[in-house]
Design a protein around this motif. Sequence first.
Motif, PDB file in Angstrom:
ATOM      1  N   HIS A 131     107.864 -60.204 -31.207  1.00 36.08           N
ATOM      2  CA  HIS A 131     108.392 -60.554 -29.876  1.00 36.08           C
ATOM      3  C   HIS A 131     107.408 -60.032 -28.836  1.00 36.08           C
ATOM      4  CE1 HIS A 131     111.662 -61.915 -27.311  1.00 36.08           C
ATOM      5  NE2 HIS A 131     111.487 -60.827 -26.576  1.00 36.08           N
ATOM      6  N   GLN A 132     106.289 -60.732 -28.737  1.00 34.94           N
ATOM      7  CA  GLN A 132     105.177 -60.312 -27.887  1.00 34.94           C
ATOM      8  C   GLN A 132     104.605 -61.512 -27.147  1.00 34.94           C
ATOM      9  OE1 GLN A 132     104.093 -57.271 -27.424  1.00 34.94           O
ATOM     10  NE2 GLN A 132     104.805 -56.085 -29.170  1.00 34.94           N
ATOM     11  N   TRP A 133     103.853 -61.229 -26.094  1.00 29.95           N
ATOM     12  CA  TRP A 133     103.151 -62.276 -25.355  1.00 29.95           C
ATOM     13  C   TRP A 133     101.818 -62.530 -26.053  1.00 29.95           C
ATOM     14  CZ3 TRP A 133     105.102 -65.147 -21.482  1.00 29.95           C
ATOM     15  CH2 TRP A 133     104.224 -66.011 -20.831  1.00 29.95           C
ATOM     16  N   PRO A 134     101.612 -63.716 -26.614  1.00 29.03           N
ATOM     17  CA  PRO A 134     100.357 -64.008 -27.317  1.00 29.03           C
ATOM     18  C   PRO A 134      99.139 -63.829 -26.421  1.00 29.03           C
ATOM     19  CG  PRO A 134     102.003 -65.672 -27.814  1.00 29.03           C
ATOM     20  CD  PRO A 134     102.566 -64.829 -26.698  1.00 29.03           C
ATOM     21  N   GLY A 135      98.169 -63.075 -26.929  1.00 32.54           N
ATOM     22  CA  GLY A 135      96.918 -62.869 -26.219  1.00 32.54           C
ATOM     23  C   GLY A 135      96.861 -61.618 -25.380  1.00 32.54           C
ATOM     24  N   VAL A 136      97.955 -60.878 -25.301  1.00 34.97           N
ATOM     25  CA  VAL A 136      97.986 -59.646 -24.522  1.00 34.97           C
ATOM     26  C   VAL A 136      98.500 -58.539 -25.436  1.00 34.97           C
ATOM     27  CG1 VAL A 136      98.885 -58.484 -22.477  1.00 34.97           C
ATOM     28  CG2 VAL A 136      98.442 -60.944 -22.407  1.00 34.97           C
ATOM     29  N   ASN A 137      97.681 -57.551 -25.636  1.00 34.48           N
ATOM     30  CA  ASN A 137      98.019 -56.467 -26.552  1.00 34.48           C
ATOM     31  C   ASN A 137      98.783 -55.346 -25.845  1.00 34.48           C
ATOM     32  OD1 ASN A 137      97.979 -55.730 -29.186  1.00 34.48           O
ATOM     33  ND2 ASN A 137      95.799 -55.256 -29.266  1.00 34.48           N
ATOM     34  N   ASP A 138      99.666 -54.705 -26.581  1.00 36.01           N
ATOM     35  CA  ASP A 138     100.360 -53.488 -26.143  1.00 36.01           C
ATOM     36  C   ASP A 138     101.232 -53.650 -24.907  1.00 36.01           C
ATOM     37  OD1 ASP A 138      99.210 -52.112 -28.266  1.00 36.01           O
ATOM     38  OD2 ASP A 138      97.459 -51.537 -27.087  1.00 36.01           O
ATOM     39  N   VAL A 147     103.887 -57.461 -33.823  1.00 37.81           N
ATOM     40  CA  VAL A 147     102.476 -57.675 -33.517  1.00 37.81           C
ATOM     41  C   VAL A 147     102.299 -58.833 -32.536  1.00 37.81           C
ATOM     42  CG1 VAL A 147     100.254 -58.301 -34.557  1.00 37.81           C
ATOM     43  CG2 VAL A 147     101.858 -56.858 -35.809  1.00 37.81           C
ATOM     44  N   ALA A 148     101.357 -58.659 -31.606  1.00 36.56           N
ATOM     45  CA  ALA A 148     100.954 -59.744 -30.704  1.00 36.56           C
ATOM     46  C   ALA A 148      99.699 -60.389 -31.272  1.00 36.56           C
ATOM     47  CB  ALA A 148     100.671 -59.206 -29.306  1.00 36.56           C
ATOM     48  N   THR A 149      99.705 -61.690 -31.414  1.00 36.93           N
ATOM     49  CA  THR A 149      98.481 -62.365 -31.864  1.00 36.93           C
ATOM     50  C   THR A 149      97.451 -62.334 -30.747  1.00 36.93           C
ATOM     51  OG1 THR A 149      97.513 -64.372 -32.763  1.00 36.93           O
ATOM     52  CG2 THR A 149      99.272 -64.680 -31.156  1.00 36.93           C
ATOM     53  N   MET A 150      96.215 -62.166 -31.149  1.00 36.63           N
ATOM     54  CA  MET A 150      95.116 -62.226 -30.197  1.00 36.63           C
ATOM     55  C   MET A 150      94.300 -63.497 -30.415  1.00 36.63           C
ATOM     56  SD  MET A 150      95.894 -59.659 -28.474  1.00 36.63           S
ATOM     57  CE  MET A 150      94.549 -59.555 -27.334  1.00 36.63           C
ATOM     58  N   ASP A 151      94.812 -64.398 -31.248  1.00 33.19           N
ATOM     59  CA  ASP A 151      94.103 -65.634 -31.567  1.00 33.19           C
ATOM     60  C   ASP A 151      94.310 -66.724 -30.519  1.00 33.19           C
ATOM     61  OD1 ASP A 151      93.092 -64.443 -33.857  1.00 33.19           O
ATOM     62  OD2 ASP A 151      94.747 -65.174 -35.095  1.00 33.19           O
ATOM     63  N   ILE A 152      95.351 -66.587 -29.714  1.00 32.75           N
ATOM     64  CA  ILE A 152      95.565 -67.483 -28.579  1.00 32.75           C
ATOM     65  C   ILE A 152      96.005 -66.636 -27.399  1.00 32.75           C
ATOM     66  CG2 ILE A 152      96.190 -69.539 -29.924  1.00 32.75           C
ATOM     67  CD1 ILE A 152      99.155 -68.949 -29.153  1.00 32.75           C
ATOM     68  N   ASN A 153      95.872 -67.178 -26.215  1.00 33.26           N
ATOM     69  CA  ASN A 153      96.392 -66.554 -25.014  1.00 33.26           C
ATOM     70  C   ASN A 153      97.448 -67.501 -24.469  1.00 33.26           C
ATOM     71  OD1 ASN A 153      96.592 -66.228 -22.024  1.00 33.26           O
ATOM     72  ND2 ASN A 153      95.296 -64.455 -22.490  1.00 33.26           N
ATOM     73  N   ALA A 154      98.705 -67.051 -24.466  1.00 34.01           N
ATOM     74  CA  ALA A 154      99.802 -67.942 -24.052  1.00 34.01           C
ATOM     75  C   ALA A 154      99.598 -68.480 -22.644  1.00 34.01           C
ATOM     76  CB  ALA A 154     101.141 -67.223 -24.160  1.00 34.01           C
ATOM     77  N   GLY A 155      99.111 -67.654 -21.736  1.00 33.44           N
ATOM     78  CA  GLY A 155      98.885 -68.117 -20.365  1.00 33.44           C
ATOM     79  C   GLY A 155      97.884 -69.256 -20.305  1.00 33.44           C
ATOM     80  N   GLU A 156      96.794 -69.147 -21.046  1.00 34.09           N
ATOM     81  CA  GLU A 156      95.787 -70.207 -21.066  1.00 34.09           C
ATOM     82  C   GLU A 156      96.316 -71.464 -21.754  1.00 34.09           C
ATOM     83  OE1 GLU A 156      92.354 -68.444 -22.893  1.00 34.09           O
ATOM     84  OE2 GLU A 156      92.045 -67.060 -21.218  1.00 34.09           O
ATOM     85  N   GLU A 157      97.049 -71.279 -22.848  1.00 33.07           N
ATOM     86  CA  GLU A 157      97.625 -72.435 -23.552  1.00 33.07           C
ATOM     87  C   GLU A 157      98.652 -73.147 -22.671  1.00 33.07           C
ATOM     88  OE1 GLU A 157      96.637 -73.639 -26.570  1.00 33.07           O
ATOM     89  OE2 GLU A 157      95.114 -72.065 -26.607  1.00 33.07           O
ATOM     90  N   MET A 158      99.448 -72.354 -21.942  1.00 33.05           N
ATOM     91  CA  MET A 158     100.424 -72.956 -21.018  1.00 33.05           C
ATOM     92  C   MET A 158      99.719 -73.759 -19.944  1.00 33.05           C
ATOM     93  SD  MET A 158     103.173 -69.987 -20.324  1.00 33.05           S
ATOM     94  CE  MET A 158     104.118 -69.261 -21.635  1.00 33.05           C
TER      95      MET A 158
END
Length: 171
Positions: A131-138, A147-158
Amino acid sequence: NGGIMTYRMACSAADKFAAFAPVGGAFYFEMRSECRGHPPAPIAIFHGSADASIPFGGVISRRNSEMMQVSFSVPDTVRFFMDHNGCGEESQRTDVAQSGHTPGVNVIRFEATNCSAGAGLRFYLINGGGHQWPGVNDVLTSPNFGVATMDINAGEEMWDFFSRHTLRPRR
């Protein structure tokens, strides 16, 4: 509750916003009536398969001693919006390249095809993601959030998704 609110808005405010993108939310059964009679709305859905806060299999609630499911599972949520948006059965699958920054997590993007009136649908399945924002750690540091994936950035994908849709003029 931002993802849940976004689903609600996708049903009732498609005339006010061009597109929607819930992250880690669930579509509650009681909200189905909000979609009836409303136009389809472009939507990009992000959800981790290891989300303990909003489980991939749906939200379960306890009323007295009885357990009951109150939300769709994530796959059923995607199916609901595919139906609502008049999408065909087919989708294009893209395995997102792994950066190596999130071992054990991979992202698959599904893009529904042949949706009505340009109401596209994307689904980002974050295998192993929490339950994390993809592309933003911690952002959420408790181990309960996963765990947050760092393989995409949700803001950029949006932004990529939103930039492909415009608000239809009112008639």
